[in-house]
Design a protein around this motif. Sequence first.
Motif, mmCIF file in Angstrom:
data_model
loop_
_atom_site.group_PDB
_atom_site.id
_atom_site.type_symbol
_atom_site.label_atom_id
_atom_site.label_comp_id
_atom_site.label_asym_id
_atom_site.label_seq_id
_atom_site.Cartn_x
_atom_site.Cartn_y
_atom_site.Cartn_z
ATOM 1 N N ARG A 224 0.822 -1.208 0.000
ATOM 2 C CA ARG A 224 0.000 0.000 0.000
ATOM 3 C C ARG A 224 0.862 1.267 0.000
ATOM 4 N NH1 ARG A 224 -4.999 1.178 4.224
ATOM 5 N NH2 ARG A 224 -5.695 3.144 3.262
ATOM 6 N N ARG A 225 1.921 1.267 0.801
ATOM 7 C CA ARG A 225 2.793 2.442 0.877
ATOM 8 C C ARG A 225 3.472 2.708 -0.459
ATOM 9 N NH1 ARG A 225 7.951 1.941 4.655
ATOM 10 N NH2 ARG A 225 8.404 0.442 2.989
ATOM 11 N N ASN A 226 3.978 1.645 -1.087
ATOM 12 C CA ASN A 226 4.652 1.806 -2.381
ATOM 13 C C ASN A 226 3.683 2.275 -3.465
ATOM 14 O OD1 ASN A 226 6.960 0.953 -1.133
ATOM 15 N ND2 ASN A 226 6.917 -1.125 -1.976
ATOM 16 N N ARG A 227 2.452 1.774 -3.380
ATOM 17 C CA ARG A 227 1.455 2.192 -4.366
ATOM 18 C C ARG A 227 1.124 3.672 -4.195
ATOM 19 N NH1 ARG A 227 -1.672 -1.967 -4.020
ATOM 20 N NH2 ARG A 227 -3.193 -1.167 -2.525
ATOM 21 N N PHE A 228 1.054 4.139 -2.935
ATOM 22 C CA PHE A 228 0.789 5.561 -2.682
ATOM 23 C C PHE A 228 1.936 6.423 -3.215
ATOM 24 C CE2 PHE A 228 1.327 9.367 -0.066
ATOM 25 C CZ PHE A 228 0.093 9.970 -0.227
ATOM 26 N N LEU A 229 3.161 5.975 -2.993
ATOM 27 C CA LEU A 229 4.321 6.736 -3.482
ATOM 28 C C LEU A 229 4.312 6.818 -5.000
ATOM 29 C CD1 LEU A 229 7.148 5.410 -1.107
ATOM 30 C CD2 LEU A 229 6.175 7.722 -1.153
ATOM 31 N N LEU A 230 4.040 5.687 -5.653
ATOM 32 C CA LEU A 230 4.014 5.682 -7.118
ATOM 33 C C LEU A 230 2.870 6.540 -7.644
ATOM 34 C CD1 LEU A 230 5.113 4.678 -9.790
ATOM 35 C CD2 LEU A 230 3.779 2.567 -9.503
ATOM 36 N N ALA A 231 1.723 6.480 -6.962
ATOM 37 C CA ALA A 231 0.565 7.287 -7.375
ATOM 38 C C ALA A 231 0.821 8.774 -7.189
ATOM 39 C CB ALA A 231 -0.669 6.871 -6.581
ATOM 40 N N SER A 232 1.782 9.123 -6.339
ATOM 41 C CA SER A 232 2.105 10.528 -6.093
ATOM 42 C C SER A 232 3.194 11.036 -7.017
ATOM 43 C CB SER A 232 2.547 10.722 -4.629
ATOM 44 O OG SER A 232 1.573 10.279 -3.726
ATOM 45 N N VAL A 233 4.246 10.220 -7.176
ATOM 46 C CA VAL A 233 5.450 10.723 -7.833
ATOM 47 C C VAL A 233 5.258 10.949 -9.324
ATOM 48 C CG1 VAL A 233 6.512 8.479 -8.399
ATOM 49 C CG2 VAL A 233 7.964 10.452 -7.824
ATOM 50 N N HIS A 234 4.355 10.223 -9.965
ATOM 51 C CA HIS A 234 4.192 10.434 -11.410
ATOM 52 C C HIS A 234 3.656 11.830 -11.715
ATOM 53 C CE1 HIS A 234 -0.210 10.239 -11.770
ATOM 54 N NE2 HIS A 234 -0.209 9.171 -10.977
ATOM 55 N N GLY A 235 3.084 12.497 -10.699
ATOM 56 C CA GLY A 235 2.615 13.869 -10.895
ATOM 57 C C GLY A 235 3.725 14.823 -11.277
ATOM 58 N N ALA A 236 4.987 14.446 -10.982
ATOM 59 C CA ALA A 236 6.125 15.288 -11.377
ATOM 60 C C ALA A 236 6.222 15.409 -12.890
ATOM 61 C CB ALA A 236 7.424 14.715 -10.813
ATOM 62 N N GLY A 237 5.520 14.516 -13.605
ATOM 63 C CA GLY A 237 5.512 14.617 -15.063
ATOM 64 C C GLY A 237 4.874 15.910 -15.544
ATOM 65 N N GLY A 238 3.925 16.443 -14.778
ATOM 66 C CA GLY A 238 3.259 17.687 -15.178
ATOM 67 C C GLY A 238 4.226 18.858 -15.272
ATOM 68 N N PRO A 239 4.941 19.200 -14.177
ATOM 69 C CA PRO A 239 5.916 20.296 -14.255
ATOM 70 C C PRO A 239 7.011 20.044 -15.287
ATOM 71 C CG PRO A 239 5.438 19.752 -11.977
ATOM 72 C CD PRO A 239 4.764 18.700 -12.814
ATOM 73 N N PHE A 240 7.419 18.771 -15.412
ATOM 74 C CA PHE A 240 8.477 18.479 -16.383
ATOM 75 C C PHE A 240 8.003 18.762 -17.808
ATOM 76 C CE2 PHE A 240 10.199 15.562 -19.542
ATOM 77 C CZ PHE A 240 11.520 15.968 -19.534
ATOM 78 N N TYR A 241 6.820 18.264 -18.159
ATOM 79 C CA TYR A 241 6.315 18.492 -19.505
ATOM 80 C C TYR A 241 6.054 19.965 -19.771
ATOM 81 C CZ TYR A 241 5.767 13.741 -21.291
ATOM 82 O OH TYR A 241 6.004 12.482 -21.782
ATOM 83 N N ARG A 242 5.567 20.696 -18.767
ATOM 84 C CA ARG A 242 5.346 22.134 -18.967
ATOM 85 C C ARG A 242 6.676 22.819 -19.285
ATOM 86 N NH1 ARG A 242 3.184 26.220 -14.347
ATOM 87 N NH2 ARG A 242 5.126 25.492 -13.401
ATOM 88 N N TYR A 243 7.724 22.448 -18.558
ATOM 89 C CA TYR A 243 9.055 22.999 -18.837
ATOM 90 C C TYR A 243 9.503 22.635 -20.256
ATOM 91 C CZ TYR A 243 14.136 23.142 -19.072
ATOM 92 O OH TYR A 243 15.428 23.345 -19.500
ATOM 93 N N LEU A 244 9.305 21.365 -20.613
ATOM 94 C CA LEU A 244 9.763 20.888 -21.919
ATOM 95 C C LEU A 244 9.034 21.592 -23.063
ATOM 96 C CD1 LEU A 244 11.385 18.783 -23.590
ATOM 97 C CD2 LEU A 244 9.406 17.277 -23.367
ATOM 98 N N PHE A 245 7.715 21.697 -22.961
ATOM 99 C CA PHE A 245 6.913 22.257 -24.051
ATOM 100 C C PHE A 245 7.008 23.779 -24.146
ATOM 101 C CE2 PHE A 245 3.812 18.440 -23.728
ATOM 102 C CZ PHE A 245 4.681 17.667 -24.485
ATOM 103 N N THR A 246 7.524 24.429 -23.093
ATOM 104 C CA THR A 246 7.664 25.891 -23.130
ATOM 105 C C THR A 246 9.116 26.286 -22.850
ATOM 106 O OG1 THR A 246 7.005 26.064 -20.785
ATOM 107 C CG2 THR A 246 5.266 26.267 -22.445
ATOM 108 N N ASN A 247 10.012 25.522 -23.425
ATOM 109 C CA ASN A 247 11.449 25.756 -23.260
ATOM 110 C C ASN A 247 11.832 27.091 -23.906
ATOM 111 O OD1 ASN A 247 14.236 25.695 -23.221
ATOM 112 N ND2 ASN A 247 14.413 23.636 -24.081
#
Length: 306
Positions: A224-247
Motif C-alpha cells: 500500500r505504501r509503495n502504491r501511494f508513493l508511485l501514485a504521487s510521484v508520477h505527478g512530477a511529469g506535469g511540471p516536467f512536460y510544462r518545462y519541456l513544451f515551453t522551453n
Amino acid sequence: MATASMASSTKTLTSPSREEFSDRLLKGSAKKSYAPAVDIDWESPVVPDRFFLPPRVVSLYGTPMWADMTREQQIELSRQEFINLLSAGVWFENILNQALLRGLMHADITSSSTHYSLTELGDETRHMVMFGRTISAVDGKAFQPSRFQRMIINALPLMFQKSVLWIAALVGEEIFDALQRQILDDPELQPIVRRIMRIHVTEEARHIQFARDGARRDVPTMRRRNRFLLASVHGAGGPFYRYLFTNRAVYRRAGLDGREARRQARANPYFHETTRAGFAPLAAFLDEIGLMNWISRRMWKRTNFL
C-alpha cells in the motif's frame, strides 16, 4: 446448457497470461515493423511554406505574440518545437532502454516477455536514429539537456524497476503518442513529419500495450505504501512536460523573446487544450488502476494537463 454458457463466459472473461500477451505483440511486430533507414525517403527536400506541426498544437497559437508573427515566423516556430519534441523523444528512449537492459539482467532469457522487451529495445534504438536523422533532414540542431539534466537522466534508470518502469514508460510515451495522433494525418504538414509520426505511432502502440499490461498485473500486488508513493510521484511529469513544451531556448531559436513567449504560452487556453488532450488517455488509465491520487492530480492540474 447453463454450464456450457458459464464456461463460455468464463473463457471470454479470462485475460491472456503475460506470456500469451507478449506472444501476441511479438507476432504483431513480425507483421508490421519498419526500418527507417529504408522506409523513409531521406533525400526528399523540405516543402516550402508548410508547417512542421499543426498550428493549433504550437504553444503560442492564438496568443497576441502569434498574431504579430508572419507566416514564415510561425512556420519557423513550428519547426523548432518539432525539433524539441524529437530531441526529448531521444532522451526518453535512452532512459527506457537503459531501464529495460537493467531489468533483462534478472529476466528469463527464454520467456516471450523477455523477447518482447528485446524487440522493444530494437524498435526504440531505430526510433532514436530516425529522430536524429529527421532533425538533420529538416536542417535543425538538436536541443541538448544541461549537465544537471543529464545527471538526472542517467540516474533515473536505476529507479525504474517493475511497476515503476511501466508507469514511467507510459508517462514518457503516452503523452507524445496522443500528440502525434493529432499530427500524423494532417495533409498540410511536411511529408517527412507525417511519415515518421506514422511509423512511431504504429510501433509505439505495441510498447504502450506492453507497459499497460505490466502495470495492470503488478500494481495490485504492490504494498500500500509503495502504491501511494508511485501514485504521487508520477505527478512530477506535469511540471516536467510544462518545462519541456515551453522551453525558452525553443523560442529564442525562433527569434522571439524567450521569457515573454513562455509567459504567453503558459497562459494560452489553446495550448492548455492540447496538453489536456495529450494527457487524457493516460489520466484515464491511471484512474482505472488506482494510481491517480490527490497529490498527482493536483500537480497535473496546476500545469494544465487536467
